[in-house]
Design an enzyme around this catalytic site. Structure first.
Site, short mmCIF file in Angstrom:
data_model
loop_
_atom_site.label_atom_id
_atom_site.label_comp_id
_atom_site.label_asym_id
_atom_site.label_seq_id
_atom_site.Cartn_x
_atom_site.Cartn_y
_atom_site.Cartn_z
N LYS A 77 0.85 -1.20 0.00
CA LYS A 77 0.00 0.00 0.00
C LYS A 77 0.88 1.24 0.00
O LYS A 77 1.90 1.29 0.70
CB LYS A 77 -0.91 -0.03 1.24
CG LYS A 77 -1.97 1.06 1.26
CD LYS A 77 -2.86 0.93 2.51
CE LYS A 77 -3.95 1.99 2.56
NZ LYS A 77 -4.77 1.91 3.80
N SER A 152 -9.74 2.28 2.91
CA SER A 152 -8.88 3.00 1.99
C SER A 152 -7.94 2.11 1.20
O SER A 152 -7.44 2.51 0.15
CB SER A 152 -8.03 4.00 2.78
OG SER A 152 -7.13 3.32 3.66
N SER A 176 -9.63 -0.09 7.08
CA SER A 176 -9.09 -0.03 5.72
C SER A 176 -8.37 -1.29 5.22
O SER A 176 -8.01 -1.37 4.05
CB SER A 176 -8.13 1.15 5.59
OG SER A 176 -8.88 2.33 5.60
#
Ligand code: GLN
Length: 500
Positions: A77, A152, A176
């Site tokens: 990420k 997210s 997330s």
């Protein structure tokens, strides 16, 4: 195709038996990315050195100097700092920024020989539940490209569920990791607060953030957690104690009788009702029945303060985020916008933040600054912290009666892109089931519990355990995964349209 459908555990076994090389495995994933990422857009940057890294690991393996997950590719990420790739946290204000150091989790993965494939898309500074707040375009759910991949960390979940990577890293401040896993049919774990280092994870809300694995199987999540977890002197909130092997805990769940006598608490406030899609609740109840049939005891528990979790979170998070984001001031790094004329340093800062931050980030900075301002501090931030304590007490009371708690991972399946992005409150309400764990610092796992009958999209079930008892989540998760896969005739993702 066949190499990319294998789990990390399977790839590690093939690499160990010298049946495949890391170069072949890495190339297969790069080919898959080239074939599908134009549609999915899971990645923001690809690692140009992936094949060189793979080849070095093949050499090390031949010399007996590499084992375990060495040679298996991983997606990262973009909230995590990487020395060799830009780290933007999904924001224009960090466009092209290359950090001077690796996050501890990244350094540990490199040391274990994992091969970084690239950086994945995310909501800007990890604020959101759909990845639509990224400054770099939408990511699409591989099950239905017109739907959100969650957020997210939508990029990491989409990469894993589209078979672009067997493993990925995410961060979870309010869900997330778990919510994107739920809506893409993958597995995600938010570890105990302090269980995995936050050093080099671009901070959203420091008292809530945790880094964790996103994978297609519970065992793979345990294997990756074993690599990234454990004490880090660079993170002052890192727990100094030793941890058990989470891969072993997952393997224990695959044994006969693993859940016999396990007390599973169903949180009545989060088990259905307003906002929950009927098919999500149905799959949740069926999964519980499956555990019960194996000798688990299902107990209803009440956590009355959880109804205030979203309200408390959306004060505490903006408060912490507004101070964490103050460092993006155009002076030391990142974007700098210089207005015409004779601008002062304040003019440059404000023009930079105006141009560099998106709407959701600005909204939360304003909310957080307001909540922390002198006249309102007690009324807002102080009250939210009190609610946080009540939520922690509800967890304590529940865990006095049960071993793990269960809820649906998210109230609905993946919603259509564009349907909530202009309605912040509707977006926040998605986090109903995931936020309590962050507020209390306890660990949570999401794994697939089936497809919703109404739309054929993946549904996730969440388990939570007391702080430091992450191992329990791997055991119960692996046990349920095995029972469900026996019913489905294989992994849920084996039938994903992304494979067509
Ligand atoms: N959806 C939550 C939020 O917008 C979760 C964020 C997160 O876990 N990073 O704050």
């Amino acid at each position: 195709m066949s190499l990319v459908t294998k789990s990390a555990a399977e790839l590690a076994a093939l690499l160990d038996a010298r049946e495949v090389s890391s170069v072949e495995v890495t190339q297969a994933h790069l080919d898959r990315i080239a074939a599908v990422d134009g549609d999915v857009h899971a990645f923001l940057h690809l690692n140009a050195d992936a094949l060189d890294t793979a080849s070095a690991i093949d050499k090390a393996r031949a010399e007996g100097a590499a084992s375990g997950l060495a040679g298996v590719p991983v997606a990262i990420k973009d909230v995590l700092c990487t020395l060799d790739m830009p780290s933007t946290s999904g924001s224009k204000i960090l466009e092209g920024w290359i950090p001077p150091y690796d996050a501890t989790v990244v350094a540990r993965m490199r040391a274990a020989g994992l091969v970084p494939l690239g950086k994945t898309n995310m909501d800007e500074f990890a604020m959101g539940s759909s990845t639509e707040h990224s400054a770099y375009g939408n990511t699409h759910n591989p099950w239905d490209l017109s739907r959100i991949p969650g957020g997210s960390g939508g990029g990491s979940a989409a990469a894993v569920s589209a078979f672009e990577a067997p493993l990925a890293l995410g961060s979870d401040t309010g869900g997330s990791i778990r919510q994107p896993a739920a809506v893409t049919g993958s597995v995600g774990v938010k570890p105990t607060y302090g269980g995995v280092s936050r050093y080099g994870a671009i901070a959203l809300a420091s008292s809530l953030d945790q880094v964790g694995p996103v994978t297609r199987t519970v065992l793979d999540a345990g294997l990756l957690h074993d690599v990234i977890g454990g004490h880090d002197p660079h993170d002052s909130t890192s727990i100094p104690d030793a941890w058990p092997s989470f891969a072993d805990a997952a393997r224990a769940g695959q044994r006969e009788g693993a859940v016999r006598g396990l007390r599973v608490g169903v949180v009545s406030e989060l088990a259905g009702g307003e906002g929950f899609q009927p098919g999500v609740v149905q799959r949740f109840q069926e999964a519980l029945a499956l555990l019960e049939a194996q000798g688990a005891e299902i107990v209803e528990v009440s956590a009355p303060s959880f109804q205030y979790a979203i309200a408390a979170y959306y004060l505490i998070l903006p408060a912490e985020a507004s101070s964490n984001l103050a460092k993006f001031d155009s002076v030391r790094f990142g974007l700098r916008v210089t207005p015409d004329g004779q601008p002062t340093v304040e003019d440059v800062m404000s023009a930079t933040r105006e141009a560099g931050f998106g709407d959701e980030v600005k909204r939360r900075i304003i909310l957080g600054t307001y909540a922390l301002s002198a006249g309102y501090y007690d009324a807002y931030y102080g009250s939210a912290q009190k609610v946080r304590t009540l939520i922690q007490r509800d967890f304590d009371a529940a865990f006095a009666k049960v071993d793990v708690l269960a809820t649906p991972s998210a109230p609905t399946t993946a919603f259509p892109l564009g349907s909530k992005v202009d309605d912040p409150l509707a977006m926040y309400l998605n986090d109903l089931t995931t936020i309590p764990a962050n507020l209390a610092g306890v660990p949570g796992i999401s794994l697939p519990s089936g497809l919703a009958p109404e739309d054929g999209l993946p549904v996730g079930i969440q388990f939570m355990a007391p702080a430091r008892e992450d191992a329990r989540l791997y055991t119960v998760g692996a046990a349920l995964e095995q029972l469900l896969e026996a019913q489905w005739g294989g992994p849920l993702l084996a039938n994903a349209p992304a494979l067509a």
